[in-house]
Design an enzyme around this catalytic site. Sequence first.
Site, PDB file in Angstrom:
ATOM      1  N   CYS A 124     -45.172  18.801  50.195  1.00 53.76           N
ATOM      2  CA  CYS A 124     -45.942  17.612  49.832  1.00 53.76           C
ATOM      3  C   CYS A 124     -47.182  17.998  49.020  1.00 53.76           C
ATOM      4  O   CYS A 124     -48.179  18.458  49.600  1.00 53.76           O
ATOM      5  CB  CYS A 124     -46.394  16.873  51.090  1.00 53.76           C
ATOM      6  SG  CYS A 124     -45.097  16.644  52.304  1.00 53.76           S
ATOM      7  N   GLU A 182     -49.698  13.028  44.965  1.00 53.13           N
ATOM      8  CA  GLU A 182     -50.400  11.919  45.618  1.00 53.13           C
ATOM      9  C   GLU A 182     -50.372  10.705  44.688  1.00 53.13           C
ATOM     10  O   GLU A 182     -50.124  10.856  43.487  1.00 53.13           O
ATOM     11  CB  GLU A 182     -51.861  12.315  45.892  1.00 53.13           C
ATOM     12  CG  GLU A 182     -51.961  13.475  46.862  1.00 53.13           C
ATOM     13  CD  GLU A 182     -53.409  13.842  47.184  1.00 53.13           C
ATOM     14  OE1 GLU A 182     -54.342  13.162  46.692  1.00 53.13           O
ATOM     15  OE2 GLU A 182     -53.584  14.816  47.920  1.00 53.13           O
ATOM     16  N   ALA A 216     -52.594  11.579  41.973  1.00 53.16           N
ATOM     17  CA  ALA A 216     -52.511  12.968  41.509  1.00 53.16           C
ATOM     18  C   ALA A 216     -51.044  13.367  41.357  1.00 53.16           C
ATOM     19  O   ALA A 216     -50.438  13.912  42.271  1.00 53.16           O
ATOM     20  CB  ALA A 216     -53.229  13.908  42.486  1.00 53.16           C
ATOM     21  N   SER A 256     -49.109  14.259  37.635  1.00 52.95           N
ATOM     22  CA  SER A 256     -49.227  15.344  36.653  1.00 52.95           C
ATOM     23  C   SER A 256     -50.576  16.041  36.790  1.00 52.95           C
ATOM     24  O   SER A 256     -50.694  17.252  36.615  1.00 52.95           O
ATOM     25  CB  SER A 256     -49.104  14.772  35.233  1.00 52.95           C
ATOM     26  OG  SER A 256     -47.888  14.079  35.077  1.00 52.95           O
ATOM     27  N   ARG A 308     -39.289  26.627  37.487  1.00 48.77           N
ATOM     28  CA  ARG A 308     -38.747  25.521  36.676  1.00 48.77           C
ATOM     29  C   ARG A 308     -37.318  25.752  36.177  1.00 48.77           C
ATOM     30  O   ARG A 308     -36.547  24.783  36.065  1.00 48.77           O
ATOM     31  CB  ARG A 308     -39.688  25.221  35.503  1.00 48.77           C
ATOM     32  CG  ARG A 308     -40.855  24.402  35.980  1.00 48.77           C
ATOM     33  CD  ARG A 308     -41.871  24.081  34.928  1.00 48.77           C
ATOM     34  NE  ARG A 308     -42.905  23.238  35.519  1.00 48.77           N
ATOM     35  CZ  ARG A 308     -44.149  23.170  35.111  1.00 48.77           C
ATOM     36  NH1 ARG A 308     -44.539  23.894  34.075  1.00 48.77           N
ATOM     37  NH2 ARG A 308     -45.015  22.376  35.696  1.00 48.77           N
ATOM     38  N   GLN A 349     -20.875   6.177  27.127  1.00 44.19           N
ATOM     39  CA  GLN A 349     -20.380   5.596  25.879  1.00 44.19           C
ATOM     40  C   GLN A 349     -18.910   5.958  25.656  1.00 44.19           C
ATOM     41  O   GLN A 349     -18.097   5.105  25.276  1.00 44.19           O
ATOM     42  CB  GLN A 349     -21.250   6.098  24.707  1.00 44.19           C
ATOM     43  CG  GLN A 349     -21.038   5.357  23.414  1.00 44.19           C
ATOM     44  CD  GLN A 349     -21.422   3.887  23.514  1.00 44.19           C
ATOM     45  OE1 GLN A 349     -22.226   3.493  24.362  1.00 44.19           O
ATOM     46  NE2 GLN A 349     -20.823   3.055  22.676  1.00 44.19           N
ATOM     47  N   GLU A 354     -41.091  18.094  39.145  1.00 46.60           N
ATOM     48  CA  GLU A 354     -41.464  19.489  38.817  1.00 46.60           C
ATOM     49  C   GLU A 354     -42.090  19.548  37.419  1.00 46.60           C
ATOM     50  O   GLU A 354     -41.925  20.499  36.668  1.00 46.60           O
ATOM     51  CB  GLU A 354     -40.218  20.382  38.918  1.00 46.60           C
ATOM     52  CG  GLU A 354     -40.492  21.890  38.932  1.00 46.60           C
ATOM     53  CD  GLU A 354     -40.788  22.497  40.289  1.00 46.60           C
ATOM     54  OE1 GLU A 354     -40.700  21.781  41.312  1.00 46.60           O
ATOM     55  OE2 GLU A 354     -41.150  23.686  40.309  1.00 46.60           O
TER      56      GLU A 354
HETATM   57  C1  LIG Z   1     -37.411  11.504  43.340  1.00 50.04           C
HETATM   58  C2  LIG Z   1     -38.685  12.291  43.305  1.00 50.04           C
HETATM   59  C3  LIG Z   1     -38.846  13.390  44.134  1.00 50.04           C
HETATM   60  C4  LIG Z   1     -40.044  14.107  44.130  1.00 50.04           C
HETATM   61  N1  LIG Z   1     -40.217  15.132  45.024  1.00 50.04           N
HETATM   62  C5  LIG Z   1     -41.443  15.667  45.168  1.00 50.04           C
HETATM   63  C6  LIG Z   1     -41.722  16.579  46.242  1.00 50.04           C
HETATM   64  O1  LIG Z   1     -40.840  16.924  47.026  1.00 50.04           O
HETATM   65  N2  LIG Z   1     -42.992  17.021  46.397  1.00 50.04           N
HETATM   66  C7  LIG Z   1     -43.996  16.651  45.553  1.00 50.04           C
HETATM   67  O2  LIG Z   1     -45.128  17.093  45.757  1.00 50.04           O
HETATM   68  N3  LIG Z   1     -43.766  15.810  44.517  1.00 50.04           N
HETATM   69  C8  LIG Z   1     -42.519  15.311  44.314  1.00 50.04           C
HETATM   70  N4  LIG Z   1     -42.276  14.419  43.284  1.00 50.04           N
HETATM   71  C9  LIG Z   1     -43.393  14.027  42.400  1.00 50.04           C
HETATM   72  C10 LIG Z   1     -43.220  14.437  40.956  1.00 50.04           C
HETATM   73  O3  LIG Z   1     -43.453  15.808  40.792  1.00 50.04           O
HETATM   74  C11 LIG Z   1     -44.193  13.547  40.125  1.00 50.04           C
HETATM   75  O4  LIG Z   1     -43.596  12.250  40.100  1.00 50.04           O
HETATM   76  C12 LIG Z   1     -44.392  14.064  38.739  1.00 50.04           C
HETATM   77  O5  LIG Z   1     -45.167  15.238  38.764  1.00 50.04           O
HETATM   78  C13 LIG Z   1     -45.103  13.042  37.838  1.00 50.04           C
HETATM   79  O6  LIG Z   1     -46.226  12.497  38.447  1.00 50.04           O
HETATM   80  P1  LIG Z   1     -46.436  10.893  38.459  1.00 50.04           P
HETATM   81  O7  LIG Z   1     -45.167  10.306  38.942  1.00 50.04           O
HETATM   82  O8  LIG Z   1     -47.668  10.596  39.178  1.00 50.04           O
HETATM   83  O9  LIG Z   1     -46.568  10.482  36.924  1.00 50.04           O
HETATM   84  P2  LIG Z   1     -47.926  10.502  36.053  1.00 50.04           P
HETATM   85  O10 LIG Z   1     -48.568  11.827  36.155  1.00 50.04           O
HETATM   86  O11 LIG Z   1     -48.714   9.291  36.374  1.00 50.04           O
HETATM   87  O12 LIG Z   1     -47.314  10.346  34.592  1.00 50.04           O
HETATM   88  C14 LIG Z   1     -46.920   9.090  34.034  1.00 50.04           C
HETATM   89  C15 LIG Z   1     -46.517   9.329  32.588  1.00 50.04           C
HETATM   90  O13 LIG Z   1     -47.660   9.820  31.850  1.00 50.04           O
HETATM   91  C16 LIG Z   1     -47.339  11.036  31.208  1.00 50.04           C
HETATM   92  N5  LIG Z   1     -48.514  11.924  31.165  1.00 50.04           N
HETATM   93  C17 LIG Z   1     -49.378  12.217  32.174  1.00 50.04           C
HETATM   94  N6  LIG Z   1     -50.313  13.075  31.762  1.00 50.04           N
HETATM   95  C18 LIG Z   1     -50.032  13.354  30.455  1.00 50.04           C
HETATM   96  C19 LIG Z   1     -50.617  14.174  29.461  1.00 50.04           C
HETATM   97  N7  LIG Z   1     -51.691  14.925  29.722  1.00 50.04           N
HETATM   98  N8  LIG Z   1     -50.046  14.212  28.234  1.00 50.04           N
HETATM   99  C20 LIG Z   1     -48.948  13.462  27.955  1.00 50.04           C
HETATM  100  N9  LIG Z   1     -48.351  12.668  28.844  1.00 50.04           N
HETATM  101  C21 LIG Z   1     -48.874  12.619  30.079  1.00 50.04           C
HETATM  102  C22 LIG Z   1     -46.217  11.634  32.083  1.00 50.04           C
HETATM  103  O14 LIG Z   1     -45.455  12.585  31.360  1.00 50.04           O
HETATM  104  C23 LIG Z   1     -45.432  10.400  32.446  1.00 50.04           C
HETATM  105  O15 LIG Z   1     -44.556  10.058  31.400  1.00 50.04           O
HETATM  106  C24 LIG Z   1     -41.072  13.728  43.244  1.00 50.04           C
HETATM  107  C25 LIG Z   1     -40.895  12.626  42.392  1.00 50.04           C
HETATM  108  C26 LIG Z   1     -39.729  11.904  42.429  1.00 50.04           C
HETATM  109  C27 LIG Z   1     -39.596  10.699  41.531  1.00 50.04           C
END
Ligand SMILES: Cc1cc2nc3c(=O)[nH]c(=O)nc-3n(C[C@H](O)[C@H](O)[C@H](O)COP(=O)(O)OP(=O)(O)OC[C@H]3O[C@@H](n4cnc5c(N)ncnc54)[C@H](O)[C@@H]3O)c2cc1C
Length: 408
Positions: free
Chosen positions: A128, A131, A134, A136, A267, A361, A388
């Site tokens: 985990c 958040e 938090a 990206s 990755r 398709q 990831e």
């Molecule tokens: C099914 C699933 C399983 C997951 N499992 C885990 C887990 O086990 N543990 C865990 O800790 N997390 C997990 N995650 C979280 C996952 O790593 C995050 O969803 C991911 O890092 C993106 O964060 P966010 O969803 O908050 O998107 P955001 O960070 O809010 O991003 C939204 C959009 O903005 C873009 N963006 C953001 N910053 C920038 C920038 N500087 N430049 C350009 N574009 C940007 C992003 O690319 C994206 O398109 C999981 C997510 C999902 C959906």
Amino acid sequence: MAEFTMELNDEQKEVRDWLHGFAADVIRPAAAEWDEREETPWPVIQEAAKVGIYSLDFYAQQYFDATGLGIPMAMEELFWGDAGIALSIVGTGLAAVGVLANGTEEQIGTWIPQMYGDVNDVKVAAFCSSEPDAGSDVASMRTRAVYDEAKDEWVINGTKTWATNGGIANVHVVVAVVDPELGSKGHASFIIPPDTPGLSQGQKFQKHGIRASHTAEVVLDDVRVPGSCLLGGKEKLDERLARAREKARKGGERVKNAAMATFEASRPAVGAMAVGTARAAYEVALDYAMTREQFGRPIIDNQGVAFQLADMRTQIDAARLLVWRASWMGVNGKPFTAAEGSMSKLFASETAKKVTAQAIQILGGNGYTREYPVERMHRDAAIYTIFEGTSEIQRLVIARTLSGMPIR
Ligand SMILES: Cc1cc2nc3c(=O)[nH]c(=O)nc-3n(C[C@H](O)[C@H](O)[C@H](O)COP(=O)(O)OP(=O)(O)OC[C@H]3O[C@@H](n4cnc5c(N)ncnc54)[C@H](O)[C@@H]3O)c2cc1C
């Protein structure tokens, strides 16, 4: 150094065929059912435990394969079977790797077995970090861990989201802020043992794809864990924080980010998952194109269809080669001077999205229905460009690595 070869050795071929058999005979037939149920496929995890695929031993064996191909090969085969079920099987590995990378020998020996349970009582684990505010931007994490010296306990408060296996895990690994002044360098990881008061599951998400994998919020409300649950121990943390404070005090000094190096090495595994899903969809599409007849001939006789399949296969093979290169680099300690790990994840995940859409398709109306697996594969593939690190973040990491600009 071993002679250069593009061929798997006999042992690897044997493992690959064994995994493929499990994916074809156990995972694939169960895929549609668990996708519809949107539940953790416990019986399939148990089957994987029985044959030895769901275990630390298996994971470690692949991880330490000196060619670096053990993990990508395993991921590709399992995810070829089905992405949601495969993530339920390998999700525990994410938490286990967190402990292997940062934990003491005692912590590894105590907690990793509890993450997997045993064949008659399988357990899962969750990692985990993300958040609500938090994703990206990991540095803006708010979950706070405060040391209670009198009791030698850490008190953790916050909300985690998107946690694979969150709330249903026997063991949770939680990343929290221990020094808010230091950004991501002020983070530390904690084990939350089974049945710890204060940890609860928040919302369970209903998802677009990988629906057999459980994803949920994890709420931490005055969670108290013994000092021994801090991964790596207090002494190591204090030293690390002191170094980070010193560097912050000097200011401007460029610090190599160890977390980034870890991501580069992990990755490619996600890239390999994407290759597995892409290959699965491509195979269905190829088979369909050779048997479906329109205008008196198989549809693959049309260049418009044949060229799509040629492109699909070319991109899948290119993705696999990028993944294998990065995995080999990781295992052999090569520096990722062009963010090759991120490159492999970026290309493979975008390929999976594209190839699975092309497969729909090629199957025409059938591709759009749940009678055929490609629509599920397309829904599943969308996750690879998000978790990831999103594709945008991969591009950012690659560009900053190339330009030498700091990565936060
Ligand atoms: C099914 C699933 C399983 C997951 N499992 C885990 C887990 O086990 N543990 C865990 O800790 N997390 C997990 N995650 C979280 C996952 O790593 C995050 O969803 C991911 O890092 C993106 O964060 P966010 O969803 O908050 O998107 P955001 O960070 O809010 O991003 C939204 C959009 O903005 C873009 N963006 C953001 N910053 C920038 C920038 N500087 N430049 C350009 N574009 C940007 C992003 O690319 C994206 O398109 C999981 C997510 C999902 C959906």
